[in-house]
Design a protein around this motif. Structure first.
Motif, mmCIF file in Angstrom:
data_model
loop_
_atom_site.group_PDB
_atom_site.id
_atom_site.type_symbol
_atom_site.label_atom_id
_atom_site.label_comp_id
_atom_site.label_asym_id
_atom_site.label_seq_id
_atom_site.Cartn_x
_atom_site.Cartn_y
_atom_site.Cartn_z
ATOM 1 N N LEU A 263 19.341 -3.293 -0.051
ATOM 2 C CA LEU A 263 18.345 -4.098 -0.759
ATOM 3 C C LEU A 263 16.993 -4.056 -0.053
ATOM 4 O O LEU A 263 15.950 -3.942 -0.704
ATOM 5 C CB LEU A 263 18.838 -5.541 -0.888
ATOM 6 N N SER A 264 17.004 -4.142 1.261
ATOM 7 C CA SER A 264 15.741 -4.069 2.001
ATOM 8 C C SER A 264 15.090 -2.703 1.834
ATOM 9 O O SER A 264 13.857 -2.608 1.704
ATOM 10 C CB SER A 264 15.994 -4.351 3.488
ATOM 11 N N GLY A 265 15.897 -1.648 1.834
ATOM 12 C CA GLY A 265 15.354 -0.310 1.621
ATOM 13 C C GLY A 265 14.731 -0.153 0.244
ATOM 14 O O GLY A 265 13.656 0.444 0.096
ATOM 15 N N ILE A 266 15.382 -0.701 -0.785
ATOM 16 C CA ILE A 266 14.832 -0.633 -2.146
ATOM 17 C C ILE A 266 13.524 -1.415 -2.237
ATOM 18 O O ILE A 266 12.531 -0.942 -2.822
ATOM 19 C CB ILE A 266 15.861 -1.165 -3.163
ATOM 20 N N CYS A 267 13.504 -2.615 -1.655
ATOM 21 C CA CYS A 267 12.279 -3.431 -1.678
ATOM 22 C C CYS A 267 11.137 -2.725 -0.942
ATOM 23 O O CYS A 267 9.982 -2.753 -1.399
ATOM 24 C CB CYS A 267 12.550 -4.789 -1.048
ATOM 25 N N PHE A 268 11.458 -2.081 0.178
ATOM 26 C CA PHE A 268 10.421 -1.376 0.920
ATOM 27 C C PHE A 268 9.892 -0.186 0.122
ATOM 28 O O PHE A 268 8.682 0.088 0.128
ATOM 29 C CB PHE A 268 10.960 -0.897 2.266
ATOM 30 N N ALA A 269 10.769 0.540 -0.568
ATOM 31 C CA ALA A 269 10.336 1.678 -1.387
ATOM 32 C C ALA A 269 9.414 1.212 -2.510
ATOM 33 O O ALA A 269 8.450 1.904 -2.864
ATOM 34 C CB ALA A 269 11.551 2.403 -1.955
ATOM 35 N N ILE A 270 9.687 0.030 -3.068
ATOM 36 C CA ILE A 270 8.828 -0.506 -4.127
ATOM 37 C C ILE A 270 7.471 -0.912 -3.555
ATOM 38 O O ILE A 270 6.431 -0.713 -4.182
ATOM 39 C CB ILE A 270 9.517 -1.703 -4.811
ATOM 40 N N TYR A 271 7.480 -1.468 -2.358
ATOM 41 C CA TYR A 271 6.246 -1.962 -1.752
ATOM 42 C C TYR A 271 5.415 -0.848 -1.116
ATOM 43 O O TYR A 271 4.213 -1.020 -0.898
ATOM 44 C CB TYR A 271 6.594 -3.014 -0.690
ATOM 45 N N LEU A 272 6.015 0.293 -0.856
ATOM 46 C CA LEU A 272 5.334 1.366 -0.126
ATOM 47 C C LEU A 272 4.031 1.812 -0.787
ATOM 48 O O LEU A 272 3.006 1.953 -0.094
ATOM 49 C CB LEU A 272 6.279 2.557 0.054
ATOM 50 N N PRO A 273 3.973 2.055 -2.109
ATOM 51 C CA PRO A 273 2.678 2.441 -2.704
ATOM 52 C C PRO A 273 1.609 1.369 -2.521
ATOM 53 O O PRO A 273 0.441 1.690 -2.264
ATOM 54 C CB PRO A 273 3.017 2.660 -4.183
ATOM 55 N N VAL A 274 2.001 0.111 -2.660
ATOM 56 C CA VAL A 274 1.046 -0.983 -2.456
ATOM 57 C C VAL A 274 0.587 -1.010 -1.004
ATOM 58 O O VAL A 274 -0.593 -1.217 -0.705
ATOM 59 C CB VAL A 274 1.679 -2.333 -2.856
ATOM 60 N N LEU A 275 1.524 -0.789 -0.084
ATOM 61 C CA LEU A 275 1.199 -0.774 1.338
ATOM 62 C C LEU A 275 0.179 0.318 1.650
ATOM 63 O O LEU A 275 -0.825 0.077 2.345
ATOM 64 C CB LEU A 275 2.475 -0.558 2.149
ATOM 65 N N LEU A 276 0.405 1.522 1.132
ATOM 66 C CA LEU A 276 -0.517 2.627 1.388
ATOM 67 C C LEU A 276 -1.893 2.341 0.803
ATOM 68 O O LEU A 276 -2.925 2.641 1.426
ATOM 69 C CB LEU A 276 0.047 3.927 0.811
ATOM 70 N N ALA A 277 -1.917 1.757 -0.406
ATOM 71 C CA ALA A 277 -3.206 1.440 -1.026
ATOM 72 C C ALA A 277 -3.969 0.405 -0.210
ATOM 73 O O ALA A 277 -5.185 0.529 0.004
ATOM 74 C CB ALA A 277 -2.988 0.937 -2.458
ATOM 75 N N LEU A 278 -3.290 -0.632 0.272
ATOM 76 C CA LEU A 278 -3.947 -1.670 1.065
ATOM 77 C C LEU A 278 -4.444 -1.118 2.397
ATOM 78 O O LEU A 278 -5.559 -1.436 2.842
ATOM 79 C CB LEU A 278 -2.983 -2.837 1.302
ATOM 80 N N VAL A 279 -3.625 -0.285 3.039
ATOM 81 C CA VAL A 279 -4.033 0.314 4.309
ATOM 82 C C VAL A 279 -5.243 1.216 4.105
ATOM 83 O O VAL A 279 -6.211 1.185 4.885
ATOM 84 C CB VAL A 279 -2.860 1.102 4.931
ATOM 85 N N GLY A 280 -5.210 2.041 3.050
ATOM 86 C CA GLY A 280 -6.343 2.920 2.771
ATOM 87 C C GLY A 280 -7.608 2.144 2.461
ATOM 88 O O GLY A 280 -8.706 2.507 2.923
ATOM 89 N N LEU A 281 -7.477 1.076 1.698
ATOM 90 C CA LEU A 281 -8.638 0.244 1.371
ATOM 91 C C LEU A 281 -9.211 -0.405 2.628
ATOM 92 O O LEU A 281 -10.437 -0.414 2.836
ATOM 93 C CB LEU A 281 -8.227 -0.827 0.361
ATOM 94 N N MET A 282 -8.342 -0.940 3.482
ATOM 95 C CA MET A 282 -8.805 -1.620 4.691
ATOM 96 C C MET A 282 -9.545 -0.665 5.617
ATOM 97 O O MET A 282 -10.667 -0.942 6.058
ATOM 98 C CB MET A 282 -7.614 -2.243 5.441
ATOM 99 N N ARG A 283 -8.937 0.487 5.923
ATOM 100 C CA ARG A 283 -9.545 1.415 6.869
ATOM 101 C C ARG A 283 -10.832 2.013 6.317
ATOM 102 O O ARG A 283 -11.821 2.171 7.038
ATOM 103 C CB ARG A 283 -8.570 2.535 7.222
ATOM 104 N N SER A 284 -10.847 2.362 5.035
ATOM 105 C CA SER A 284 -12.060 2.929 4.451
ATOM 106 C C SER A 284 -13.179 1.905 4.436
ATOM 107 O O SER A 284 -14.351 2.255 4.663
ATOM 108 C CB SER A 284 -11.780 3.445 3.037
ATOM 109 N N TYR A 285 -12.865 0.635 4.197
ATOM 110 C CA TYR A 285 -13.898 -0.402 4.191
ATOM 111 C C TYR A 285 -14.463 -0.615 5.588
ATOM 112 O O TYR A 285 -15.687 -0.731 5.762
ATOM 113 C CB TYR A 285 -13.311 -1.712 3.658
ATOM 114 N N ILE A 286 -13.613 -0.653 6.597
ATOM 115 C CA ILE A 286 -14.081 -0.875 7.969
ATOM 116 C C ILE A 286 -14.953 0.292 8.437
ATOM 117 O O ILE A 286 -16.042 0.087 8.985
ATOM 118 C CB ILE A 286 -12.882 -1.084 8.913
ATOM 119 N N ILE A 287 -14.504 1.526 8.219
ATOM 120 C CA ILE A 287 -15.278 2.679 8.677
ATOM 121 C C ILE A 287 -16.576 2.807 7.887
ATOM 122 O O ILE A 287 -17.623 3.167 8.444
ATOM 123 C CB ILE A 287 -14.434 3.963 8.570
ATOM 124 N N THR A 288 -16.534 2.510 6.585
ATOM 125 C CA THR A 288 -17.764 2.536 5.795
ATOM 126 C C THR A 288 -18.752 1.496 6.291
ATOM 127 O O THR A 288 -19.966 1.752 6.357
ATOM 128 C CB THR A 288 -17.441 2.302 4.310
#
Length: 330
Positions: A263-288
């Motif tokens: 169950l934890s693995g399934i939940c993590f797989a569902i959250y992974l795209p959101v996680l990548l999007a949030l990480v990309g948004l955060m780092r791009s905003y800080i460096i910009t």
């Protein structure tokens, strides 16, 4: 442009050009990392096997030939160094892509393509990699030397000297923040002005020294404010994700543990795209934000002296000797 305008402009850029989020994901590699692992099965034979496994492994290693142990250690070191190089390379690609994207957005470009930004990384790759590697190694050596000095003082003074060093230890965190600010501005300076590593460090120092108050506030906002807030927002969903796994281990039954892990693995797989999007948004905003800070606050780069060559004097051509005409004699 003040701090509020810079932060607002940075948000508009990263929200309009979402291709920068992809470079933000790359720039987050090697930036800060952590791993969590869990798992020992309890109850019955599972618990005893979990306890006996490391003992059995150590016993197997102890029975190996010494050259095999050295070979394993050498292979492990090589693997770690390769992983560090890979993470730093991805970080470099992402960082250069974001800085160049922010520069082009400030120049009025209406569309940014991933391929174009990626192709522009090559001229700066090794210099940016060398810059961050130099700073990282320098900080690591300073930390090691500081720890050695701390141990020596503690041993010599029987622990009393440790209390005297507490004020110095409290300065470690703001010192690291200052290093981060200088490092970020050096990266931007190198790309914006297309200069070498030493010149980039000099330009970063000059920019921060010229407006220390602005950079102090911006550092507090981006490092302490945005960084911690983003880590909190990104990390909170992990609590319900790992909850089934925790419940399974509390139940102390193999079936419950397996179900919780699935169950934890399934939940993590569902959250992974959101996680990548949030990480990309955060780092791009800080460096910009750091890029716009340098573009607005740093003094113009000194113009390179133009070498004026002396005028070339025309070479005197010797007169052509005329051959007399045999008929006329002239």
């Amino acid at each position: 442009m003040n701090i509020g305008e810079i932060l607002s402009r940075a948000w508009k850029i990263v929200w309009k050009f979402k291709v920068l989020w992809l470079f933000g994901i790359l720039a987050s590699c090697g930036q800060a990392g952590g791993s969590s692992s869990g798992g020992s099965s309890g109850g019955g034979s599972g618990g005893s096997q979990a306890i006996q496994w490391p003992q059995q492994w150590l016993a197997d290693v102890g029975n190996m030939e010494w050259f095999l142990i050295l070979l394993m250690i050498f292979a492990g070191i090589i693997f770690i160094l390769l992983m560090i190089f890979l993470m730093m390379s991805l970080n470099t690609v992402g960082r250069v892509g974001i800085v160049r994207g922010a520069m082009q957005a400030e120049e009025g470009k209406e569309k940014l393509s991933f391929g174009e930004l990626l192709s522009g990384v090559k001229p700066f790759f090794w210099r940016i990699l060398g810059l961050n590697l130099t700073i990282g190694v320098g900080v690591f050596l300073l930390v090691v030397l500081g720890m050695i000095a701390l141990i020596i003082v503690t041993v010599v003074t029987f622990g009393i000297g440790l209390f005297l060093l507490i004020p110095l230890l409290l300065l470690f965190v703001p010192l690291m923040w200052a290093v981060v600010v200088l490092q970020e501005q050096a990266n931007v300076a190198l790309i914006v002005e297309d200069i070498g590593i030493i010149d980039a460090l000099k330009r970063s120092w000059q920019a921060v020294l010229a407006k220390p108050g602005n950079y102090l506030v911006m550092g507090l906002i981006l490092i302490l404010g945005v960084g911690l807030l983003a880590a909190l927002v990104i990390g909170l969903p992990f609590l319900p994700i790992i909850l089934p796994m925790i419940i399974g281990f509390i139940a102390n039954e193999q079936a419950a543990i397996n179900t919780g892990l699935i169950l934890s693995g399934i939940c993590f797989a569902i959250y992974l795209p959101v996680l990548l999007a949030l990480v990309g948004l955060m780092r791009s905003y800080i460096i910009t934000s750091w890029t716009l800070s340098y573009l607005q606050w740093a003094d113009p780069a000194p113009e390179k002296p133009v070498t004026i060559l002396p005028p070339v004097e025309p070479v005197a051509t010797p007169p052509v000797e005329q051959i007399p005409d045999p008929l006329t004699g002239s």
